[in-house]
Design a protein around this motif. Structure first.
Motif, mmCIF file in Angstrom:
data_model
loop_
_atom_site.group_PDB
_atom_site.id
_atom_site.type_symbol
_atom_site.label_atom_id
_atom_site.label_comp_id
_atom_site.label_asym_id
_atom_site.label_seq_id
_atom_site.Cartn_x
_atom_site.Cartn_y
_atom_site.Cartn_z
ATOM 1 N N GLY A 96 -6.756 132.515 104.884
ATOM 2 C CA GLY A 96 -7.447 131.228 104.853
ATOM 3 C C GLY A 96 -7.862 130.717 106.219
ATOM 4 N N ALA A 97 -7.647 131.487 107.269
ATOM 5 C CA ALA A 97 -8.053 131.068 108.613
ATOM 6 C C ALA A 97 -8.725 132.241 109.329
ATOM 7 C CB ALA A 97 -6.844 130.572 109.397
ATOM 8 N N PRO A 98 -9.892 132.676 108.820
ATOM 9 C CA PRO A 98 -10.540 133.871 109.380
ATOM 10 C C PRO A 98 -10.995 133.715 110.826
ATOM 11 C CG PRO A 98 -12.008 132.774 107.847
ATOM 12 C CD PRO A 98 -10.678 132.072 107.751
ATOM 13 N N LEU A 100 -9.202 132.542 113.252
ATOM 14 C CA LEU A 100 -8.080 132.729 114.175
ATOM 15 C C LEU A 100 -7.871 134.215 114.481
ATOM 16 C CD1 LEU A 100 -5.335 130.311 112.782
ATOM 17 C CD2 LEU A 100 -6.718 130.037 114.846
ATOM 18 N N PRO A 101 -7.534 134.519 115.726
ATOM 19 C CA PRO A 101 -7.189 135.907 116.054
ATOM 20 C C PRO A 101 -5.805 136.222 115.488
ATOM 21 C CG PRO A 101 -6.774 134.498 117.934
ATOM 22 C CD PRO A 101 -7.421 133.636 116.880
ATOM 23 N N PRO A 102 -5.390 137.475 115.536
ATOM 24 C CA PRO A 102 -4.013 137.768 115.138
ATOM 25 C C PRO A 102 -3.066 136.901 115.974
ATOM 26 C CG PRO A 102 -5.243 139.796 115.451
ATOM 27 C CD PRO A 102 -6.106 138.678 115.951
ATOM 28 N N HIS A 103 -2.073 136.319 115.322
ATOM 29 C CA HIS A 103 -1.165 135.406 116.007
ATOM 30 C C HIS A 103 0.166 135.337 115.264
ATOM 31 C CE1 HIS A 103 -2.903 132.928 112.828
ATOM 32 N NE2 HIS A 103 -1.788 132.212 112.895
ATOM 33 N N GLN A 104 1.122 134.683 115.882
ATOM 34 C CA GLN A 104 2.389 134.400 115.221
ATOM 35 C C GLN A 104 2.824 133.015 115.667
ATOM 36 O OE1 GLN A 104 5.417 137.414 115.662
ATOM 37 N NE2 GLN A 104 6.926 136.243 114.519
ATOM 38 N N ASN A 105 3.352 132.237 114.711
ATOM 39 C CA ASN A 105 3.853 130.898 114.992
ATOM 40 C C ASN A 105 5.372 130.934 115.131
ATOM 41 O OD1 ASN A 105 1.296 129.730 114.841
ATOM 42 N ND2 ASN A 105 1.474 129.374 112.657
ATOM 43 N N PHE A 106 5.871 130.184 116.100
ATOM 44 C CA PHE A 106 7.303 130.078 116.341
ATOM 45 C C PHE A 106 7.683 128.605 116.361
ATOM 46 C CE2 PHE A 106 5.718 133.891 118.287
ATOM 47 C CZ PHE A 106 6.635 134.857 117.889
ATOM 48 N N SER A 107 8.720 128.243 115.623
ATOM 49 C CA SER A 107 9.231 126.877 115.645
ATOM 50 C C SER A 107 10.375 126.829 116.645
ATOM 51 C CB SER A 107 9.710 126.467 114.251
ATOM 52 O OG SER A 107 10.217 125.146 114.293
ATOM 53 N N ILE A 108 10.207 126.002 117.671
ATOM 54 C CA ILE A 108 11.255 125.858 118.677
ATOM 55 C C ILE A 108 11.620 124.387 118.793
ATOM 56 C CG2 ILE A 108 10.548 127.909 119.967
ATOM 57 C CD1 ILE A 108 9.352 125.962 122.070
ATOM 58 N N GLN A 109 12.845 124.123 119.221
ATOM 59 C CA GLN A 109 13.294 122.746 119.386
ATOM 60 C C GLN A 109 13.300 122.384 120.870
ATOM 61 O OE1 GLN A 109 17.417 121.681 118.482
ATOM 62 N NE2 GLN A 109 16.611 119.904 117.382
ATOM 63 N N VAL A 110 12.644 121.259 121.181
ATOM 64 C CA VAL A 110 12.674 120.744 122.543
ATOM 65 C C VAL A 110 14.101 120.246 122.785
ATOM 66 C CG1 VAL A 110 11.751 119.022 124.135
ATOM 67 C CG2 VAL A 110 10.240 120.055 122.406
ATOM 68 N N PRO A 111 14.774 120.747 123.812
ATOM 69 C CA PRO A 111 16.158 120.332 124.030
ATOM 70 C C PRO A 111 16.301 118.806 124.109
ATOM 71 C CG PRO A 111 15.653 122.212 125.401
ATOM 72 C CD PRO A 111 14.354 121.760 124.793
ATOM 73 N N ALA A 112 17.298 118.278 123.429
ATOM 74 C CA ALA A 112 17.540 116.834 123.396
ATOM 75 C C ALA A 112 17.865 116.292 124.782
ATOM 76 C CB ALA A 112 18.668 116.523 122.416
ATOM 77 N N THR A 113 18.304 117.159 125.691
ATOM 78 C CA THR A 113 18.682 116.729 127.041
ATOM 79 C C THR A 113 17.490 116.586 127.986
ATOM 80 O OG1 THR A 113 19.057 119.041 127.647
ATOM 81 C CG2 THR A 113 20.968 117.781 126.858
ATOM 82 N N PHE A 114 16.294 117.007 127.553
ATOM 83 C CA PHE A 114 15.127 116.925 128.428
ATOM 84 C C PHE A 114 14.729 115.467 128.623
ATOM 85 C CE2 PHE A 114 12.805 121.238 128.650
ATOM 86 C CZ PHE A 114 14.000 121.899 128.895
ATOM 87 N N LYS A 115 14.431 115.109 129.885
ATOM 88 C CA LYS A 115 14.011 113.753 130.227
ATOM 89 C C LYS A 115 12.493 113.667 130.191
ATOM 90 C CE LYS A 115 18.058 112.993 132.970
ATOM 91 N NZ LYS A 115 18.719 113.370 134.141
ATOM 92 N N SER A 116 11.989 112.426 130.185
ATOM 93 C CA SER A 116 10.534 112.205 130.198
ATOM 94 C C SER A 116 9.907 112.863 131.417
ATOM 95 C CB SER A 116 10.224 110.708 130.223
ATOM 96 O OG SER A 116 10.656 110.106 129.035
ATOM 97 N N GLY A 117 8.744 113.407 131.211
ATOM 98 C CA GLY A 117 8.006 114.052 132.288
ATOM 99 C C GLY A 117 7.314 115.301 131.787
ATOM 100 N N GLN A 118 6.716 116.017 132.694
ATOM 101 C CA GLN A 118 5.993 117.236 132.329
ATOM 102 C C GLN A 118 6.935 118.438 132.311
ATOM 103 O OE1 GLN A 118 2.504 117.787 134.772
ATOM 104 N NE2 GLN A 118 1.515 115.967 133.958
#
Length: 147
Positions: A96-98, A100-118
């Protein structure tokens, strides 16, 4: 002359296997403790390859004084920081998404300890390329904003 042609061919083969980060977009906002989807694209190529693995990490950008800073002011080249995924990479076309190139999606969690910023979202990619199965590795990254 033959050496130069062979070297150019090997370099082109390696570059043809490059991955890119399809999502999240550069400068997207993320929240500590929440999951994000990282889409890793591998555009089509005529050169045969065998994917080995990828590693995904987040690295908080900081200045020389250790305080939060712009990732443009921080050397993030080849830096993964906190590793959030380390494993197989098997890019596929999406039904259903012709476009898009071949790809893979990964679900990751942003660590709760990360502070605001880049933060730098980095992806290290490992593959075997060509008939001789030449090993290649590469690193790509993008900047996200933790709020």
């Amino acid at each position: 002359m033959k050496f130069i042609i062979a070297l150019a061919t090997l370099a082109a083969s390696a570059l043809a296997q490059s991955v890119n980060i399809g999502a999240p977009a550069d400068m997207s906002t993320v929240t500590p403790g929440n999951n994000i989807t990282v889409q890793v694209n591998r555009p089509n190529t005529l050169t045969g390859s065998e994917e080995v693995a990828i590693v995904i990490g987040l690295f908080p950008c900081s200045g020389a004084d250790g305080q939060p800073a712009s990732c443009a002011e921080t050397n993030t080249t080849g830096v993964l920081g906190t590793v959030l995924y380390n494993g197989p990479y098997k890019p596929q076309y999406a039904d259903g998404a012709p476009s898009l190139p071949p790809h893979q999606n990964f679900s990751i969690q942003v660590p709760a300890t990360f502070k605001s910023g880049q933060v730098s979202l980095g992806v290290a990619h490992f593959a075997l390329v060509g008939a001789s199965m030449m090993p290649i590795s590469e690193f790509v990254n993008t900047t996200l904003v933790v709020q």
